[in-house]
Design an enzyme around this catalytic site. Structure first.
Site, PDB file in Angstrom:
ATOM      1  CG  ASP A   1     -24.757  -7.925 -16.766  1.00  0.00           C
ATOM      2  OD1 ASP A   1     -25.482  -7.600 -17.709  1.00  0.00           O
ATOM      3  OD2 ASP A   1     -24.978  -8.926 -16.069  1.00  0.00           O
TER       4      ASP A   1
ATOM      5  CG  ASP B   1     -23.492 -19.112 -11.036  1.00  0.00           C
ATOM      6  OD1 ASP B   1     -24.399 -18.246 -11.136  1.00  0.00           O
ATOM      7  OD2 ASP B   1     -22.328 -18.904 -11.433  1.00  0.00           O
TER       8      ASP B   1
ATOM      9  CG  HIS C   1     -24.853 -15.061 -12.153  1.00  0.00           C
ATOM     10  ND1 HIS C   1     -24.219 -15.991 -12.947  1.00  0.00           N
ATOM     11  CD2 HIS C   1     -25.740 -14.441 -12.973  1.00  0.00           C
ATOM     12  CE1 HIS C   1     -24.700 -15.927 -14.175  1.00  0.00           C
ATOM     13  NE2 HIS C   1     -25.626 -14.995 -14.213  1.00  0.00           N
TER      14      HIS C   1
ATOM     15  CD  GLU D   1     -20.447 -15.921 -12.431  1.00  0.00           C
ATOM     16  OE1 GLU D   1     -21.436 -16.374 -11.827  1.00  0.00           O
ATOM     17  OE2 GLU D   1     -20.205 -16.171 -13.633  1.00  0.00           O
TER      18      GLU D   1
HETATM   19  C1  GLP Z   1     -26.697 -13.760 -17.582  1.00  0.00           C
HETATM   20  C2  GLP Z   1     -26.786 -12.243 -17.269  1.00  0.00           C
HETATM   21  C3  GLP Z   1     -27.666 -12.017 -16.085  1.00  0.00           C
HETATM   22  C4  GLP Z   1     -28.874 -12.908 -16.261  1.00  0.00           C
HETATM   23  C5  GLP Z   1     -28.475 -14.333 -16.015  1.00  0.00           C
HETATM   24  C6  GLP Z   1     -29.538 -15.356 -16.370  1.00  0.00           C
HETATM   25  O1  GLP Z   1     -25.449 -14.240 -17.773  1.00  0.00           O
HETATM   26  N1  GLP Z   1     -25.563 -11.549 -17.080  1.00  0.00           N
HETATM   27  O2  GLP Z   1     -28.006 -10.640 -15.990  1.00  0.00           O
HETATM   28  O3  GLP Z   1     -29.854 -12.549 -15.350  1.00  0.00           O
HETATM   29  O4  GLP Z   1     -27.234 -14.613 -16.582  1.00  0.00           O
HETATM   30  O5  GLP Z   1     -29.619 -15.550 -17.746  1.00  0.00           O
HETATM   31  P1  GLP Z   1     -30.901 -16.083 -18.483  1.00  0.00           P
HETATM   32  O6  GLP Z   1     -31.977 -15.111 -18.207  1.00  0.00           O
HETATM   33  O7  GLP Z   1     -30.577 -16.153 -19.936  1.00  0.00           O
HETATM   34  O8  GLP Z   1     -31.210 -17.415 -17.885  1.00  0.00           O
END
Ligand code: GLP
Length: 261
Positions: free
Chosen positions: A68, A137, A139, A144
């Protein structure tokens, strides 16, 4: 069922995940790795970096596709995922930058960016191993809650919760972009092997919902239950709400050696 590996530390998780990448590269030097950003995959990238630096692993032929990107950050912004991937992955792991792709988040051509990315993925022959984190959440990528399980790469609006979660990377929450472009849940499900990582108490509910809860677009991570080959590597804190944790430990402890990760 996904294979759930519960380990005692984030560092161990990084090593277990790195074993899966190393095994893939041993099979095919130019394999396609799906890259995640955020804090979760960092221990994996550091484990790979140590192996590359020690001379035991060559990733120079590996191809990569990020999950992403934010829409509309200025070119070269240090929190754009293109920058993060370059800093955290391409440079330390000595990948060939021209073989690593990130969705195009520039607003000028955003309408076609999803279809262009899907075409690139297809041309590369698809993703062999997709690394995934999990949002609080539920995702995956930036899909989302409510994202269709059939969705392909497209623009999404970030939830307030995700913008708050990611505010730590920016000077203020207001600076977190409203929009992103992300591989869809359907895109992710096309990868040949999914490797989901989750660490810490804050992910425990989302992880239990993804792994053991009902299949629902309200928890995009639950889509992993539709995939035939999933490895989930988590620490004790993230695993703390799993109902069948004892079974997962038992299965991992008794895993036939020939199977690998
Ligand atoms: C982010 C990314 C995701 C990631 C998730 C968890 O916003 N777009 O690809 O897996 O949210 O983030 P983190 O690993 O910092 O907890």
């Amino acid at each position: 069922m996904a294979e759930i590996v519960i380990v005692d530390s984030v560092e161990t998780a990084g090593e277990v995940a790195a074993d899966a990448v190393q095994r893939l590269v041993a099979e095919r030097v130019d394999a396609v790795l799906g890259l995640a950003t955020g804090s979760t995959p960092v221990p994996l990238y550091r484990a790979l970096e140590r192996r590359v630096a020690a001379g035991g692993l060559d990733l120079s032929k590996l191809r990569g596709f990020a999950l992403d990107e934010y829409v509309g950050l200025p070119e070269g912004h240090e929190q754009s995922y293109a920058s993060v991937i370059r800093r955290e992955v391409v440079e330390p792991l000595r990948l060939d930058a021209s073989s690593v792709h990130v969705p195009d988040g520039r607003p000028q051509q955003i309408e076609t960016a999803g279809a262009r990315y899907e075409a690139q993925l297809q041309e590369a022959g698809g993703i062999d191993l997709q690394i995934l984190g999990l949002g609080t959440d539920g995702h995956i990528g930036f899909n989302e809650p409510g994202s269709s399980f059939a969705s392909l790469t497209r623009v999404k609006t970030l939830t307030e919760q995700t913008r708050r979660d990611n505010a730590r990377f920016f000077a203020s929450a207001d600076e977190v972009p409203l929009h992103c472009i992300t591989q869809g849940v359907g895109t992710i499900l096309r990868a040949r092997h999914l490797l989901l990582l989750a660490f810490g108490e804050g992910k425990a509910d989302a992880l239990a919902a993804a792994v053991e809860g009902p299949l629902t677009a309200s928890v995009p991570g639950s889509a992993i239950q539709l995939h035939a080959r999933v490895t989930v590597v988590v620490d004790e804190a993230a695993a703390s709400r799993l109902a069948r944790a004892d079974y997962y430990r038992y299965a991992w402890a008794n895993k036939p050696a020939w199977q690998g990760v």
